[in-house]
Design a protein around this motif. Sequence first.
Motif, short mmCIF file in Angstrom:
data_model
loop_
_atom_site.label_atom_id
_atom_site.label_comp_id
_atom_site.label_asym_id
_atom_site.label_seq_id
_atom_site.Cartn_x
_atom_site.Cartn_y
_atom_site.Cartn_z
N ALA A 3 0.73 -1.06 -0.16
CA ALA A 3 -0.29 0.09 0.02
C ALA A 3 0.46 0.92 -0.71
N PRO A 4 0.44 1.97 -0.70
CA PRO A 4 0.90 3.44 -0.40
C PRO A 4 1.78 4.18 0.97
N SER A 5 2.55 4.90 0.73
CA SER A 5 2.76 5.34 1.95
C SER A 5 2.46 6.37 2.25
N LEU A 6 1.46 6.50 3.80
CA LEU A 6 0.81 8.18 3.76
C LEU A 6 2.01 8.85 5.70
N ALA A 7 1.16 10.12 5.52
CA ALA A 7 1.77 10.37 6.93
C ALA A 7 0.69 10.64 8.22
N ALA A 8 -0.21 10.73 7.24
CA ALA A 8 -1.61 11.28 7.88
C ALA A 8 -2.34 9.09 9.22
N GLY A 9 -3.00 9.61 9.94
CA GLY A 9 -2.81 8.45 10.26
C GLY A 9 -2.22 8.72 12.03
N GLY A 10 -1.40 9.86 11.95
CA GLY A 10 -0.89 9.39 13.48
C GLY A 10 1.03 8.29 12.99
N VAL A 11 1.45 7.97 11.75
CA VAL A 11 2.33 7.98 11.21
C VAL A 11 2.04 6.60 10.99
N GLY A 12 1.13 5.85 11.23
CA GLY A 12 0.17 3.83 11.30
C GLY A 12 0.84 3.58 9.57
N PHE A 13 0.93 4.80 8.40
CA PHE A 13 0.96 4.16 7.60
C PHE A 13 2.30 4.03 6.72
N LEU A 14 3.60 4.76 7.48
CA LEU A 14 4.64 4.98 7.08
C LEU A 14 5.29 3.50 6.98
N ARG A 15 6.54 4.43 5.89
CA ARG A 15 7.22 2.28 5.87
C ARG A 15 8.47 2.02 7.22
N PRO A 16 8.96 1.30 7.74
CA PRO A 16 9.62 1.29 8.74
C PRO A 16 11.34 1.77 7.92
N ALA A 17 12.11 2.03 9.40
CA ALA A 17 13.11 2.75 8.55
C ALA A 17 13.73 1.55 8.39
N ASN A 18 15.13 2.12 7.09
CA ASN A 18 16.44 0.67 6.85
C ASN A 18 16.48 0.40 8.45
N VAL A 19 16.96 0.93 8.75
CA VAL A 19 18.05 0.79 10.67
C VAL A 19 16.75 -0.22 11.17
N THR A 20 17.32 -0.64 11.84
CA THR A 20 17.18 -0.44 12.89
C THR A 20 17.42 -1.62 14.24
N ALA A 21 16.14 -2.01 15.85
CA ALA A 21 17.38 -1.70 17.05
C ALA A 21 18.69 -2.70 17.55
N LEU A 22 19.35 -3.85 15.66
CA LEU A 22 20.25 -4.55 16.20
C LEU A 22 21.13 -4.01 15.20
N PRO A 23 22.58 -3.43 15.83
CA PRO A 23 23.51 -2.90 14.54
C PRO A 23 23.85 -4.10 13.72
#
Length: 62
Positions: A3-23
């Motif tokens: 689905a498209p990435s939308l900034a509305a809706g409390g960032v619930g529709f944004l894609r996860p960032a490329n970095v994670t919590a694990l180095p």
Amino acid sequence: MPAPSLAAGGVGFLRPANVTALPGLYHVGGWSHPGGGLPHAGMSGALVAGLIVEGPEFRGSQ
């Protein structure tokens, strides 16, 4: 196709960032930033390659 990435809706529709919590572990592909489709999956790979080579300060082409 994701689905498209939308900034509305409390960032619930944004894609996860490329970095994670694990180095050293990164998200790449259509389900991560910048989103779906073959061009964006390639862009995602390029962003992660920059993060690996340049480090966490990398912010894309300059």
